[in-house]
Design a protein around this motif. Structure first.
Motif, PDB file in Angstrom:
ATOM      1  N   SER A  13       0.842  -1.187   0.000  1.00 30.93           N
ATOM      2  CA  SER A  13       0.000   0.000   0.000  1.00 30.93           C
ATOM      3  C   SER A  13       0.881   1.242   0.000  1.00 30.93           C
ATOM      4  N   ALA A  42      -9.334   0.305   4.809  1.00 30.24           N
ATOM      5  CA  ALA A  42      -8.912   1.636   5.241  1.00 30.24           C
ATOM      6  C   ALA A  42      -9.552   1.997   6.575  1.00 30.24           C
ATOM      7  N   ASN A  96      -8.007  11.335  11.255  1.00 30.59           N
ATOM      8  CA  ASN A  96      -8.681  10.061  11.473  1.00 30.59           C
ATOM      9  C   ASN A  96     -10.178  10.219  11.676  1.00 30.59           C
ATOM     10  N   VAL A 122      -7.517   2.939  10.028  1.00 35.16           N
ATOM     11  CA  VAL A 122      -7.721   4.216  10.705  1.00 35.16           C
ATOM     12  C   VAL A 122      -8.136   3.999  12.155  1.00 35.16           C
ATOM     13  N   ARG A 125      -3.630   8.392   4.267  1.00 37.85           N
ATOM     14  CA  ARG A 125      -4.991   7.835   4.282  1.00 37.85           C
ATOM     15  C   ARG A 125      -6.042   8.925   4.083  1.00 37.85           C
ATOM     16  N   SER A 180       0.994   3.527   2.099  1.00 35.77           N
ATOM     17  CA  SER A 180       1.449   3.891   3.442  1.00 35.77           C
ATOM     18  C   SER A 180       2.597   3.022   3.931  1.00 35.77           C
TER      19      SER A 180
END
Length: 295
Positions: free
Chosen positions: A71, A219, A195, A223, A131, A73
């Motif tokens: 991903s 996702a 978030n 989070v 994100r 991230s």
């Protein structure tokens, strides 16, 4: 009165008489009337070492193994794992410094390690930003999906981290502890904002969570995990350090300091363990277990 800093806040204050023949006390001796939190703190640090090092190495291995299907991230998670492995090496030296040593020279090394750890919220902030852009600004996110942008951001974070750790290592910069307070407050506020915005957007993506797209579900889980880490590990210093002057020096240096940073430092173990649980690392199951893993 001499002041020594570690974890960007007051470590201990030793009140020494004018007689220079009096030997310096260790940190533990300075808190001998209230040692419970220091003992718990050192216990957490060694748990951190024995759990955090293998867990973070496993995270590094997993990211390397799945680099073809990583991903966006993962680059931040990888560098955060490297930082945490580096930090998890410090408990033996810290134990010696707190319990046995009175020399100030070894605190330079400890302060540098803690300067590196103090900057870990910056990498978490990068994950939250990544994100946030993916969920709330998908068009811009797609345009910036090239990993070069993230490599530049990682390089900037490491430069800030090393500069901060080097300045902390010096240990005699006036009001330097305020840098940590500002950094942790800003990072905490930014991560919470990102978030909550992401959770709200994902919850609005369908009439029910069960109807959420699988990618958005993943996702959502990431989070929630990051938000839990933020609240559990980083909220105590955020909540307590701005009110440092309301505590007596003894209570702050022997209780509040080690309570807040014990929880924050333990993130070096919690972060990789939660990441591994999220990824559902698959071991090769036996025939009796294969049906359980087929989802």
């Amino acid at each position: 009165m001499e002041v020594f800093f570690i974890n960007s806040t007051l470590l201990f204050i030793s009140l020494r008489p004018a007689n220079n023949n009096v030997e310096d006390m260790t940190v533990y001796e300075g808190c001998k009337d209230m040692p419970a939190v220091i003992i718990c703190y050192l216990g957490l640090q060694f748990i951190n070492m024995f759990l955090g090092i293998p867990a973070n190495i496993m995270v590094l291995w997993l990211i390397h193994k799945n680099r073809g299907d990583s991903s966006t991230s993962d680059i931040f998670i990888l560098h955060l794992a490297v930082l945490d492995v580096f930090f998890c090496l410090i408990p033996p030296l810290e134990l010696a410094n707190i319990v046995y040593l009175t020399t100030s020279s070894t605190w330079y090394v400890v302060r540098f390690f803690y300067g590196v750890k103090d900057s870990s919220p910056l990498f978490l902030s990068c994950i939250c930003l990544d994100r946030y852009m993916a969920v709330l600004h998908p068009i811009t996110f797609t345009e910036l999906k090239d990993h070069r942008h993230r490599t530049v951001l990682v390089s900037v974070v490491w430069l800030v981290t090393l500069a901060y750790a080097a300045a902390k290592c010096v240990g005699n910069i006036v009001n330097f502890e305020k840098v940590f307070t500002v950094m942790i407050l800003a990072s905490f506020a930014f991560m919470v904002f990102c978030n909550i915005a992401i959770l709200w957007a994902l919850k609005q993506s369908g009439p029910g969570r069960d109807e959420m797209h699988p990618v958005k579900k993943r996702a959502f889980k990431m989070v929630v995990i990051i938000l839990a880490i933020i609240v559990f590990n980083y909220f105590p210093p955020v909540a307590l350090f701005p009110f440092q002057h309301y505590f007596s020096p003894d209570v702050f240096r022997c209780y509040i300091h080690y309570l807040a940073f014990g929880l924050m430092d333990f993130s070096s173990s919690i972060q990789p363990v939660l990441y591994l649980s999220k990824e559902k690392l698959q071991w090769k199951p036996g025939p009796c277990c294969q049906s359980d893993n087929a989802e």
